[in-house]
Design a protein around this motif. Structure first.
Motif, short mmCIF file in Angstrom:
data_model
loop_
_atom_site.label_atom_id
_atom_site.label_comp_id
_atom_site.label_asym_id
_atom_site.label_seq_id
_atom_site.Cartn_x
_atom_site.Cartn_y
_atom_site.Cartn_z
N GLU A 139 22.85 18.21 14.63
CA GLU A 139 21.70 19.33 15.15
C GLU A 139 20.98 19.75 14.18
N LYS A 140 21.33 19.93 13.17
CA LYS A 140 20.03 20.28 12.16
C LYS A 140 19.00 19.47 11.36
N LEU A 141 19.66 18.10 11.02
CA LEU A 141 18.95 17.66 10.05
C LEU A 141 18.64 16.34 11.14
N GLN A 142 17.42 16.11 10.52
CA GLN A 142 16.78 14.44 11.23
C GLN A 142 16.76 13.21 10.12
N ILE A 143 17.30 12.52 10.14
CA ILE A 143 17.50 11.62 8.78
C ILE A 143 16.52 10.56 9.28
N SER A 144 15.61 10.21 7.62
CA SER A 144 15.02 9.37 7.48
C SER A 144 15.25 7.69 7.05
N ASN A 145 15.78 6.84 7.38
CA ASN A 145 15.49 5.33 6.87
C ASN A 145 15.04 4.73 6.46
N ASN A 146 14.05 5.21 6.48
CA ASN A 146 12.35 4.33 5.87
C ASN A 146 12.95 4.58 4.47
N LYS A 147 12.19 3.07 3.60
CA LYS A 147 12.39 2.83 2.50
C LYS A 147 10.71 3.11 2.25
N LYS A 148 10.93 3.64 0.89
CA LYS A 148 8.97 3.53 0.27
C LYS A 148 8.73 2.30 -0.01
N LYS A 149 7.78 1.83 0.59
CA LYS A 149 6.84 0.44 0.20
C LYS A 149 5.93 0.51 -0.55
N ILE A 150 5.85 0.36 -1.45
CA ILE A 150 4.32 0.44 -2.81
C ILE A 150 3.35 -1.22 -2.85
N ASN A 151 2.47 -1.03 -1.87
CA ASN A 151 1.49 -1.59 -1.67
C ASN A 151 0.78 -1.89 -2.83
N LYS A 152 1.22 -3.06 -3.94
CA LYS A 152 0.10 -3.41 -4.66
C LYS A 152 -1.28 -3.63 -4.86
N GLY A 153 -1.56 -4.52 -3.86
CA GLY A 153 -3.04 -4.57 -3.99
C GLY A 153 -3.79 -3.10 -4.54
N ASN A 154 -3.64 -2.04 -3.20
CA ASN A 154 -3.57 -0.74 -3.16
C ASN A 154 -3.07 -0.73 -4.73
N THR A 155 -2.69 -0.46 -5.16
CA THR A 155 -2.47 0.10 -6.73
C THR A 155 -3.60 -0.70 -7.29
N LEU A 156 -3.88 -1.27 -7.73
CA LEU A 156 -3.97 -2.43 -8.50
C LEU A 156 -5.12 -1.71 -8.38
N LEU A 157 -6.27 -2.04 -7.14
CA LEU A 157 -7.51 -1.50 -6.48
C LEU A 157 -7.55 -0.16 -7.47
N LEU A 158 -7.16 1.11 -6.59
CA LEU A 158 -6.74 2.40 -7.45
C LEU A 158 -7.02 2.35 -8.72
N SER A 159 -5.98 1.70 -9.28
CA SER A 159 -6.27 1.91 -11.34
C SER A 159 -7.96 1.12 -12.02
N GLY A 160 -7.63 -0.49 -11.36
CA GLY A 160 -9.45 -0.76 -11.56
C GLY A 160 -10.08 0.92 -11.83
N VAL A 161 -10.54 1.53 -10.43
CA VAL A 161 -11.70 2.41 -9.86
C VAL A 161 -11.44 3.38 -10.60
N GLY A 162 -10.05 3.86 -11.17
CA GLY A 162 -10.03 5.14 -12.32
C GLY A 162 -10.12 4.58 -13.26
N ILE A 163 -9.98 3.90 -14.17
CA ILE A 163 -10.16 3.47 -14.91
C ILE A 163 -11.99 3.05 -15.03
N PHE A 164 -12.58 2.09 -14.23
CA PHE A 164 -14.27 2.36 -14.54
C PHE A 164 -14.98 3.74 -14.07
N ILE A 165 -14.35 4.72 -13.72
CA ILE A 165 -14.70 6.02 -13.88
C ILE A 165 -14.74 7.22 -14.92
N ALA A 166 -13.48 6.65 -15.49
CA ALA A 166 -13.26 7.37 -17.24
C ALA A 166 -14.44 6.78 -17.80
N ASN A 167 -14.65 5.54 -17.54
CA ASN A 167 -15.04 5.58 -18.70
C ASN A 167 -16.88 5.85 -18.27
#
Length: 123
Positions: free
Chosen positions: A58-86
């Motif tokens: 009645e009251k709750l909706q359950i999420s069975n989805n596991k959070k997936k981490i896309n490693k390609g996006n993580t590496l790209l955003l890390s590189g962009v962050g380091i570039f902007i910091a420099n």
């Protein structure tokens, strides 16, 4: 003892636990003490409520989805962050403001207190 943990949709405060055929609702409320001392989460009790399957449907909706981490996006955003910091490094000397440790502690506690008040206001 095996336990299934399910997330409640659009609610980060609660978790659903299924242990030995029974369903429990775990309250993961974050208090100011957990924010200041994160290791206390293991020693302080968390409220646990047993719920029926009817209440669950009645009251709750359950999420069975596991959070997936896309490693390609993580590496790209890390590189962009380091570039902007420099690129922004020369601005660091321009905004350098000297302060005492007492003032730093005061601003830190003020920030945490304001954050706690705002989150408790929206509960």
């Amino acid at each position: 003892m095996e336990c299934e943990v399910h997330y409640v949709i659009k609610n980060v405060r609660y978790r659903l636990l299924k242990v030995e055929g029974k369903t429990y609702l775990l309250d993961m409320d974050r208090s100011i003490w957990i924010t200041l001392f994160p290791f206390l989460i293991w020693s302080l009790p968390n409220p646990l409520y047993q719920i029926d399957q009817e209440e669950l449907n009645e009251k709750l909706q359950i999420s069975n989805n596991k959070k997936k981490i896309n490693k390609g996006n993580t590496l790209l955003l890390s590189g962009v962050g380091i570039f902007i910091a420099n690129l922004l490094r020369p601005l660091g000397d321009y905004f350098n403001v000297s302060s005492t440790p007492v003032i730093n502690v005061f601003f830190t506690f003020t920030f945490y207190f304001n954050n706690y008040c705002i989150t408790s206001l929206y509960k």
